[in-house]
Design an enzyme around this catalytic site. Structure first.
Site, PDB file in Angstrom:
ATOM      1  N   ALA A   8       0.849  -1.196   0.000  1.00 32.61           N
ATOM      2  CA  ALA A   8       0.000   0.000   0.000  1.00 32.61           C
ATOM      3  C   ALA A   8       0.882   1.243   0.000  1.00 32.61           C
ATOM      4  O   ALA A   8       1.725   1.407   0.871  1.00 32.61           O
ATOM      5  CB  ALA A   8      -0.915   0.019   1.220  1.00 32.61           C
ATOM      6  N   CYS A   9       0.695   2.108  -0.995  1.00 23.58           N
ATOM      7  CA  CYS A   9       1.470   3.350  -1.058  1.00 23.58           C
ATOM      8  C   CYS A   9       0.573   4.538  -0.721  1.00 23.58           C
ATOM      9  O   CYS A   9      -0.635   4.393  -0.553  1.00 23.58           O
ATOM     10  CB  CYS A   9       2.120   3.526  -2.430  1.00 23.58           C
ATOM     11  SG  CYS A   9       0.975   3.824  -3.787  1.00 23.58           S
ATOM     12  N   THR A  10       1.171   5.710  -0.647  1.00 25.64           N
ATOM     13  CA  THR A  10       0.422   6.902  -0.233  1.00 25.64           C
ATOM     14  C   THR A  10      -0.708   7.250  -1.197  1.00 25.64           C
ATOM     15  O   THR A  10      -1.779   7.656  -0.773  1.00 25.64           O
ATOM     16  CB  THR A  10       1.354   8.117  -0.078  1.00 25.64           C
ATOM     17  OG1 THR A  10       2.137   8.244  -1.257  1.00 25.64           O
ATOM     18  CG2 THR A  10       2.261   7.965   1.113  1.00 25.64           C
TER      19      THR A  10
END
Length: 105
Positions: A8-10
């Site tokens: 999960a990235c920003t």
């Protein structure tokens, strides 16, 4: 060895899926079973089952943001890194996971 994880990235788009792909490819190349869940702008994909988590030797969290369902990994060996590490050094990360999983009592 069985590896499960979450990417999960920003923003929840590019790095999430790149991290997932890199981890899956590196783990498979090393001869491991792997399943990586993604959490992003379109929700949760490839969601980990309770059975997959229970059977896992280690959990890799390649995350830059808070994810939902962290309690699912209570009691498991967990490696938490930024997505950038999974993208730039997936083979080293899988080697580290193997090392940590091997330290089970």
């Amino acid at each position: 060895m069985k590896i499960v994880g979450v990417a999960a990235c920003t923003v929840g788009i590019a790095h999430t899926y790149i991290a997932q792909e890199k981890l899956e490819n590196a783990a498979k190349a090393a001869g491991h079973y792997v399943q990586i869940e993604t959490q992003g702008t379109i929700g949760i994909e490839n969601e980990l089952s309770e059975q997959a988590i229970q059977e896992a030797d280690i959990v890799i969290l390649a995350i830059d943001v808070k994810i939902s369902g962290m309690e699912r990994f209570d009691g498991k060996k967990v490696i938490k890194v930024p997505t950038e590490v999974a993208i730039k050094s997936p083979n080293k990360l899988i080697a580290k996971a193997t090392e940590v999983a091997g330290q089970q009592s």
